[in-house]
Design a protein around this motif. Structure first.
Motif, PDB file in Angstrom:
ATOM      1  N   LEU A 663      -8.758  -3.505   2.722  1.00 37.52           N
ATOM      2  CA  LEU A 663      -8.378  -2.393   1.860  1.00 37.52           C
ATOM      3  C   LEU A 663      -7.860  -1.260   2.740  1.00 37.52           C
ATOM      4  O   LEU A 663      -8.585  -0.780   3.604  1.00 37.52           O
ATOM      5  CB  LEU A 663      -9.610  -1.945   1.059  1.00 37.52           C
ATOM      6  N   LEU A 664      -6.574  -0.879   2.573  1.00 37.14           N
ATOM      7  CA  LEU A 664      -6.046   0.140   3.484  1.00 37.14           C
ATOM      8  C   LEU A 664      -5.395   1.306   2.760  1.00 37.14           C
ATOM      9  O   LEU A 664      -4.869   1.165   1.654  1.00 37.14           O
ATOM     10  CB  LEU A 664      -4.987  -0.405   4.447  1.00 37.14           C
ATOM     11  N   ALA A 665      -5.430   2.417   3.469  1.00 33.54           N
ATOM     12  CA  ALA A 665      -4.653   3.574   3.036  1.00 33.54           C
ATOM     13  C   ALA A 665      -3.458   3.661   3.983  1.00 33.54           C
ATOM     14  O   ALA A 665      -3.431   2.992   5.008  1.00 33.54           O
ATOM     15  CB  ALA A 665      -5.501   4.835   3.128  1.00 33.54           C
ATOM     16  N   VAL A 666      -2.497   4.475   3.650  1.00 32.43           N
ATOM     17  CA  VAL A 666      -1.329   4.615   4.519  1.00 32.43           C
ATOM     18  C   VAL A 666      -1.777   5.106   5.893  1.00 32.43           C
ATOM     19  O   VAL A 666      -2.583   6.025   5.986  1.00 32.43           O
ATOM     20  CB  VAL A 666      -0.307   5.591   3.884  1.00 32.43           C
ATOM     21  N   GLY A 667      -1.276   4.451   6.939  1.00 30.45           N
ATOM     22  CA  GLY A 667      -1.633   4.866   8.294  1.00 30.45           C
ATOM     23  C   GLY A 667      -2.740   4.033   8.920  1.00 30.45           C
ATOM     24  O   GLY A 667      -2.956   4.093  10.124  1.00 30.45           O
ATOM     25  N   LEU A 679      -0.168  -0.003   8.134  1.00 29.32           N
ATOM     26  CA  LEU A 679       0.500   0.268   6.853  1.00 29.32           C
ATOM     27  C   LEU A 679       1.322   1.531   7.037  1.00 29.32           C
ATOM     28  O   LEU A 679       0.797   2.628   7.170  1.00 29.32           O
ATOM     29  CB  LEU A 679      -0.538   0.441   5.737  1.00 29.32           C
ATOM     30  N   LEU A 680       2.665   1.374   7.092  1.00 32.56           N
ATOM     31  CA  LEU A 680       3.525   2.510   7.383  1.00 32.56           C
ATOM     32  C   LEU A 680       3.688   3.400   6.149  1.00 32.56           C
ATOM     33  O   LEU A 680       3.438   4.596   6.210  1.00 32.56           O
ATOM     34  CB  LEU A 680       4.888   2.029   7.860  1.00 32.56           C
ATOM     35  N   GLU A 681       4.120   2.773   5.055  1.00 33.84           N
ATOM     36  CA  GLU A 681       4.308   3.581   3.844  1.00 33.84           C
ATOM     37  C   GLU A 681       4.382   2.671   2.627  1.00 33.84           C
ATOM     38  O   GLU A 681       4.515   1.456   2.753  1.00 33.84           O
ATOM     39  CB  GLU A 681       5.562   4.442   3.947  1.00 33.84           C
ATOM     40  N   ILE A 682       4.318   3.299   1.459  1.00 26.58           N
ATOM     41  CA  ILE A 682       4.437   2.550   0.216  1.00 26.58           C
ATOM     42  C   ILE A 682       5.898   2.627  -0.246  1.00 26.58           C
ATOM     43  O   ILE A 682       6.462   3.723  -0.337  1.00 26.58           O
ATOM     44  CB  ILE A 682       3.537   3.152  -0.888  1.00 26.58           C
ATOM     45  N   ASP A 683       6.459   1.480  -0.509  1.00 18.99           N
ATOM     46  CA  ASP A 683       7.846   1.441  -0.949  1.00 18.99           C
ATOM     47  C   ASP A 683       7.863   1.425  -2.479  1.00 18.99           C
ATOM     48  O   ASP A 683       7.525   0.415  -3.108  1.00 18.99           O
ATOM     49  CB  ASP A 683       8.497   0.173  -0.377  1.00 18.99           C
ATOM     50  N   LYS A 684       8.243   2.588  -3.063  1.00 19.25           N
ATOM     51  CA  LYS A 684       8.222   2.668  -4.523  1.00 19.25           C
ATOM     52  C   LYS A 684       9.567   2.272  -5.126  1.00 19.25           C
ATOM     53  O   LYS A 684       9.690   2.061  -6.335  1.00 19.25           O
ATOM     54  CB  LYS A 684       7.828   4.075  -4.977  1.00 19.25           C
ATOM     55  N   ALA A 685      10.578   2.215  -4.273  1.00 20.28           N
ATOM     56  CA  ALA A 685      11.905   1.839  -4.764  1.00 20.28           C
ATOM     57  C   ALA A 685      12.327   0.497  -4.164  1.00 20.28           C
ATOM     58  O   ALA A 685      13.185   0.422  -3.287  1.00 20.28           O
ATOM     59  CB  ALA A 685      12.915   2.926  -4.403  1.00 20.28           C
ATOM     60  N   VAL A 686      11.658  -0.542  -4.605  1.00 22.14           N
ATOM     61  CA  VAL A 686      11.956  -1.864  -4.066  1.00 22.14           C
ATOM     62  C   VAL A 686      13.326  -2.310  -4.565  1.00 22.14           C
ATOM     63  O   VAL A 686      13.651  -2.133  -5.746  1.00 22.14           O
ATOM     64  CB  VAL A 686      10.879  -2.870  -4.511  1.00 22.14           C
ATOM     65  N   ASP A 687      14.094  -2.866  -3.682  1.00 19.66           N
ATOM     66  CA  ASP A 687      15.422  -3.365  -4.043  1.00 19.66           C
ATOM     67  C   ASP A 687      15.257  -4.616  -4.898  1.00 19.66           C
ATOM     68  O   ASP A 687      14.920  -5.698  -4.408  1.00 19.66           O
ATOM     69  CB  ASP A 687      16.201  -3.690  -2.760  1.00 19.66           C
ATOM     70  N   LYS A 688      15.453  -4.447  -6.251  1.00 14.83           N
ATOM     71  CA  LYS A 688      15.136  -5.534  -7.158  1.00 14.83           C
ATOM     72  C   LYS A 688      16.106  -6.702  -7.032  1.00 14.83           C
ATOM     73  O   LYS A 688      15.729  -7.868  -7.140  1.00 14.83           O
ATOM     74  CB  LYS A 688      15.105  -5.018  -8.597  1.00 14.83           C
ATOM     75  N   GLY A 701       6.063  -2.053  -2.934  1.00 20.50           N
ATOM     76  CA  GLY A 701       6.055  -2.793  -1.669  1.00 20.50           C
ATOM     77  C   GLY A 701       5.198  -2.100  -0.635  1.00 20.50           C
ATOM     78  O   GLY A 701       5.031  -0.878  -0.672  1.00 20.50           O
ATOM     79  N   LEU A 702       4.622  -2.870   0.275  1.00 21.28           N
ATOM     80  CA  LEU A 702       3.859  -2.282   1.379  1.00 21.28           C
ATOM     81  C   LEU A 702       4.669  -2.490   2.647  1.00 21.28           C
ATOM     82  O   LEU A 702       4.931  -3.632   3.031  1.00 21.28           O
ATOM     83  CB  LEU A 702       2.504  -2.973   1.539  1.00 21.28           C
ATOM     84  N   LYS A 703       5.080  -1.387   3.249  1.00 21.03           N
ATOM     85  CA  LYS A 703       5.827  -1.529   4.500  1.00 21.03           C
ATOM     86  C   LYS A 703       4.822  -1.646   5.646  1.00 21.03           C
ATOM     87  O   LYS A 703       4.069  -0.715   5.937  1.00 21.03           O
ATOM     88  CB  LYS A 703       6.742  -0.322   4.696  1.00 21.03           C
ATOM     89  N   ASN A 751      -6.492   5.585  -3.868  1.00 21.21           N
ATOM     90  CA  ASN A 751      -5.172   5.482  -3.277  1.00 21.21           C
ATOM     91  C   ASN A 751      -5.174   4.498  -2.098  1.00 21.21           C
ATOM     92  O   ASN A 751      -4.702   4.805  -1.023  1.00 21.21           O
ATOM     93  CB  ASN A 751      -4.683   6.860  -2.848  1.00 21.21           C
ATOM     94  N   LYS A 752      -5.778   3.327  -2.372  1.00 19.30           N
ATOM     95  CA  LYS A 752      -5.860   2.313  -1.321  1.00 19.30           C
ATOM     96  C   LYS A 752      -5.238   1.018  -1.821  1.00 19.30           C
ATOM     97  O   LYS A 752      -5.197   0.764  -3.032  1.00 19.30           O
ATOM     98  CB  LYS A 752      -7.311   2.077  -0.910  1.00 19.30           C
ATOM     99  N   PHE A 753      -4.793   0.217  -0.895  1.00 20.39           N
ATOM    100  CA  PHE A 753      -4.050  -0.995  -1.234  1.00 20.39           C
ATOM    101  C   PHE A 753      -4.703  -2.201  -0.561  1.00 20.39           C
ATOM    102  O   PHE A 753      -5.088  -2.124   0.609  1.00 20.39           O
ATOM    103  CB  PHE A 753      -2.597  -0.828  -0.792  1.00 20.39           C
ATOM    104  N   GLU A 754      -4.804  -3.287  -1.348  1.00 20.44           N
ATOM    105  CA  GLU A 754      -5.505  -4.450  -0.805  1.00 20.44           C
ATOM    106  C   GLU A 754      -4.516  -5.474  -0.278  1.00 20.44           C
ATOM    107  O   GLU A 754      -3.623  -5.921  -0.999  1.00 20.44           O
ATOM    108  CB  GLU A 754      -6.377  -5.085  -1.886  1.00 20.44           C
ATOM    109  N   VAL A 755      -4.702  -5.817   1.000  1.00 22.91           N
ATOM    110  CA  VAL A 755      -3.873  -6.851   1.615  1.00 22.91           C
ATOM    111  C   VAL A 755      -4.753  -8.071   1.876  1.00 22.91           C
ATOM    112  O   VAL A 755      -5.806  -7.956   2.500  1.00 22.91           O
ATOM    113  CB  VAL A 755      -3.263  -6.352   2.944  1.00 22.91           C
ATOM    114  N   SER A 756      -4.331  -9.226   1.345  1.00 21.24           N
ATOM    115  CA  SER A 756      -5.052 -10.463   1.671  1.00 21.24           C
ATOM    116  C   SER A 756      -4.296 -11.142   2.791  1.00 21.24           C
ATOM    117  O   SER A 756      -3.134 -11.513   2.635  1.00 21.24           O
ATOM    118  CB  SER A 756      -5.091 -11.381   0.450  1.00 21.24           C
TER     119      SER A 756
END
Lengths: 807, 139
Positions: A663-667, A679-688, A701-703, A751-756
């Motif tokens: 479970l990570l936060a940015v940084g 985890l560099l940043e959250i990509d909210k504008a993913v190129d669909k 997206g998770l950069k 404000n955390k993101f889970e990476v498996s």
């Protein structure tokens, strides 16, 4: 009509039970007949003796009958008998069959009983006028021991535990449905088996030796008590002396065998760990040694008789106490290897209390006859210093007993004391100085003459050995060195004890073999102390983990080190490689190779290889056993403390293991086996379009930046998509590193993101966690054991020949 | 006064020393609550391992730290960090005793004693197991 069970062999159990009852009743008859022989007049005593010998004969036959039958049942794998089922199995190698016999409590009481019978045969045969008074007490002991096998239940009171109880009658099984099927034996398949920890040749020889030692302490006790009741207050000492030395030799060897076992096979990391069970057998040995010395004082001098009687009684009672400690389950939380409680605590307690009260009553009744004459011993007499030695031994015994008895003290006084936090250190801090005083007394005592001696001549005789010991100690301290003052003192005094006794043997005794027993045994004790000191205080952990991040003073232990297959690490003067593992039967061997750097040609040359193993035992749990390389001056002990057992981790078709969730936060940065990622940043504008997504999809997206060990960076972006009510993830993979990142969940509040993260199995190499220790000079200790044993035997011979000369 | 009397007095004095030192050096069985109140003291704590929560053991990072969650006899749960390797068959331990002190919210253990079940004991008696030492502290 009950159920007709198939394939049972009930005959043996019936005979066995008959023997159990017979051995109990015959011991009562023998005890009473010997008592009548002692207390009745001359003519009558002869016929009492006949009855006594006859019932002893029956008792002996029954006891041998029980042990032979039980052994036969174990050999034949008759699992209808609970004891056989509980302690043996068909897969057990033949050589451990004997060990099954005494793994359980019933069997260990049995072997003890057998030894009493064997020693009693000698008493009956050679005892002459001492037969009746000693046998009366031995049979009294046998009544109690035989009752331990009775297995009678009166309401809540249980008398003994019967080794011939049937599996289907045992409380653990009686309520199981399958046990009431006629062919339940066929369903049973195999016995539970011998605890793998105990599948060791030491288990075959250590318990019987120890129990012979225990049995041997009963004989001098019986002599002392027999001497009191027959009012032969003085005469018993001489015939009891060889028995006392016999007890010292056998019990001593039995205890040291336990130490050797712990050192070699158990992972105690040393030969002595001050475990309550070890202590419980050591203490009676110490008091027996004290008793023997006081008996010698009495033999020469006619003083200290009361002390001698008391010490022999204390020794015997301590043997009972040790049985009580190990078998009542009271040690429960403090000992590594206490027996389980069979519900005989009350009986054991009664047994012990009976002999305590008996001894006290006899001592009080006869106290005048055995009290000391009032004259004082001279300060320059040998007996004075021997007596002092006995007192120091007594202090040592009391300190060990008191600390070991903490659970008992808790029970009696309703306290909640725990053992000292660092128990080994606590015992050592008391016993090291006491051992140093003992060594000092061993060095000087015999240079004093009995009654009185000339101080100057004593000093002159001691000067040579003292100077050598001093010089060696100084040289040793400068070159090798001890960190603690008490170690330096023990080194010097035990060295002096060895040298002074050697000197005495050469210059005073002029090598006369018959008189050398004391000196040889004392050299042995000196070597034992010296070996124990050097191997312990100069023990070196070569597997120390220097690479680890220092975790601070809370985690001082760094003795375990990780070793990947094929990697080589420097340990002490060696380089160590883990070559690989192989499975042989139930043993998983790990080959650990010790190399030395080859300075001329470069590279390494192999010195030796060790194969510590882990015994895989599904039923009793895995047990890891060290391997040791023995050299003349040191041992290298190697122990696998952790290894990943089989491949629990399933892999998918692409070779990925079960994912691990982070479970990570940015940084945030996470370290994995071959790289680290941020985890560099959250990509909210993913190129669909580029990701072939629908127009209505909500995508995140998770950069991530992944850096491998070569400092090469990879940039990837796993996606998390909501399509209608559905959740879709698009994992990102780095083939080269064998890593797969999946963005599996979002914790919106934190404000955390889970990476498996899945790793390829090929990423992880096989490894072991091991520790390696060097025990220097441990052979000094083993040589000491042998000399102690040999010296004591010479002393036994001397005492017997003294007896014969007088007769 | 005989010398023997002096010796006996010395003996009794040393015995008092034995008793006092044992009592003062002896540990105490407590709960996590007490250990938290006095974080500078070393205690013995009896409890159960929470097998629901994952063990923390990354030998590749540090082989000498093993973490797990444990519930003491009154029901408090704490994370225990043991300074050693993961003991063999730790999963099978019914009851354990940890020796150490609290640091922050973690219990730092220098020793772990496990009580393994005797797996065939249908009655589930308290005494039906054997203790084994999970810790091998350097002496």
């Amino acid at each position: 009509m009950g159920i007709q069970y198939l394939n049972e062999h009930l005959m043996f159990g019936k005979i066995g039970n008959a023997f159990v009852v017979l051995s109990f009743t015959a011991s009562i008859v023998a005890m009473l007949s010997y008592a009548f022989q002692v207390y009745r007049n001359e003519e009558e005593s002869l016929s009492w003796n006949k009855l006594a010998r006859f019932s002893f004969f029956i008792h002996a036959c029954s006891v041998f009958g029980i042990i032979s039958l039980l052994f036969y049942l174990i050999q034949s794998h008759y699992f209808e008998y609970y004891y056989v089922w509980q302690h043996s199995s068909t897969t057990l190698p033949e050589k451990y069959m004997w060990a099954c016999l005494w793994e359980g409590q019933e069997g260990s009481f049995l072997i003890w009983t057998v030894w009493h019978v064997v020693l009693s045969i000698l008493l009956v045969w050679k005892g002459k006028k001492w037969e009746a008074p000693t046998m009366m007490f031995i049979m009294m002991i046998q009544v109690f021991l035989a009752s331990m096998l009775l297995g009678l239940q009166f309401g809540d009171i249980k008398i003994g535990s019967n080794p011939f109880i049937l599996l289907r009658n045992h409380p653990d099984f009686a309520n199981l449905p399958f046990i009431h099927l006629p062919d339940y034996l066929a369903k049973l398949k195999d016995g539970r088996g011998l605890n793998p920890l105990l599948q060791n040749y030491w288990m075959v020889i250590h318990p019987p030796t120890l129990f012979l030692g225990f049995a041997a302490t009963a004989i001098p006790f019986a002599f002392a008590m027999g001497g009191l009741v027959t009012r032969q207050y003085r005469e018993w000492v001489k015939p009891a002396l060889p028995w006392t030395f016999f007890g010292i030799a056998i019990l001593g060897i039995g205890i040291l065998m336990g130490g050797a076992w712990a050192y070699e096979a158990l992972s105690f990391g040393g030969f002595w760990a001050w475990d309550p069970v070890e202590n419980a057998s050591l203490v009676p040995w110490i008091t027996l040694v004290g008793g023997a010395h006081v008996m010698l004082i009495y033999k020469k001098n006619g003083t200290s008789l009361f002390t001698a009687v008391m010490l022999l009684a204390v020794t015997f009672i301590l043997v009972l106490y040790s049985t009580f400690l190990t078998r009542s389950g009271i040690l429960g939380e403090t000992s590594v290897h206490a027996f389980t409680n069979l519900g005989m605590t009350g009986q054991l307690l009664l047994y012990m209390l009976f002999f305590i009260v008996l001894t006290i009553v006899l001592l009080i009744v006869h106290r005048k006859a055995i009290s000391n004459p009032t004259e004082d011993e001279a300060l320059s007499s040998r007996e004075f210093w021997m007596f002092m030695g006995m007192l120091v031994l007594l202090i040592s015994a009391i300190q060990i007993t008191f600390t070991t008895s903490i659970p008992v003290i808790n029970k009696v006084f309703g306290l909640k004391m725990a053992p000292p936090v660092d128990a080994i250190d606590f015992y050592n801090s008391w016993q090291t100085p006491l051992a140093a005083i003992i060594a000092l007394l061993i060095a000087v005592s015999q240079f004093f003459k009995w009654k009185q001696s000339d101080w100057k001549s004593v000093a002159k005789k001691l000067a040579l050995s003292f100077i050598i010991a001093l010089v060696v100690t100084i040289v040793f301290q400068i070159s090798v060195g001890f960190a603690r003052v008490q170690h330096i003192i023990l080194f010097m005094t035990s060295l002096w004890a060895i040298l002074a006794n050697l000197d005495y043997l050469i210059r005073v005794l002029k090598g006369k073999f018959n008189f050398s027993g004391g000196s040889v045994a004392h050299i042995g004790i000196g070597l034992i102390l010296l070996g124990a000191l050097v191997s312990n205080a100069k023990k070196e952990i070569i597997s120390e983990n220097r690479l680890n991040v220092d975790l601070g003073k809370d985690f001082p232990n760094k003795e375990n080190i990780l070793l990947y297959q094929g990697d080589t690490l420097a340990m002490g003067e060696y380089y160590v490689t883990y070559k690989g593992k192989e499975k042989e039967g139930i043993h998983q061997y790990y080959e650990v190779e010790y190399l030395k750097a080859n300075h001329n040609a470069g590279g390494f040359t192999k010195e030796f290889s060790l194969k510590p193993f882990i015994q895989l035992n599904e039923r009793m749990g895995n047990v890891s056993e060290p391997a040791t390389r023995h050299f003349l001056h040191k041992d290298i002990y190697t122990h696998v403390t952790y290894a990943e057992m089989d491949n629990k981790n399933q892999v998918d078709e692409k070779g990925y293991k079960e994912p691990k969730k982070h479970l990570l936060a940015v940084g945030d940065t996470i370290v994995v086996s071959n790289s680290l990622f941020v985890l560099l940043e959250i990509d909210k504008a993913v190129d669909k379009k580029a990701n072939a997504l629908n127009e209505n999809d909500i995508a995140l997206g998770l950069k991530l930046k992944v850096t491998d060990i070569n400092k090469k960076d990879y940039f990837i972006e796993p996606l998390f998509i909501i399509r209608g009510n559905e959740k879709i993830t698009v994992p990102a993979e780095i083939e080269k590193l064998g890593l797969k990142f999946d963005f599996t969940s979002i914790d919106t509040q934190a404000n955390k993101f889970e990476v498996s993260l899945s790793e390829k199995k090929s990423n992880s190499r096989d490894f072991i966690i091991m520790k390696a220790l060097i025990f220097p000079g441990i052979n000094i200790l083993w040589i000491g054991c042998v000399l102690m044993f040999v010296g004591t035997w010479i002393a036994i011979r001397k005492q017997i020949s003294d007896l014969k000369r007088e007769a | 006064m005989k010398k023997i009397h002096i010796a006996l007095i010395v003996l009794i004095a040393i015995l008092l020393g034995v008793i006092i030192s044992t009592v003062s050096e002896s540990g105490t069985y407590v709960s996590f609550k007490t250990a938290t109140e006095k974080p500078d003291r070393t205690y013995h704590i009896i409890g159960k391992v929470n097998l629901q929560k994952e063990f923390i053991y990354n030998p590749e990072k540090d082989a000498n730290v093993f973490g797990f969650f444990m519930t003491d006899t009154i029901g408090t749960e704490k994370r225990v960090l043991y300074n050693g390797t993961k003991p063999q068959d730790f999963e099978l331990a019914e009851r354990i005793v940890v020796v150490g002190k609290m640091k922050g919210d973690d219990f730092i253990a220098s020793q772990v004693l496990m009580k393994c079940p005797s797996k065939y004991n249908k009655t589930g008696e308290e005494e039906g197991g054997e203790w084994s030492n999970g810790s091998q502290r350097p002496q």
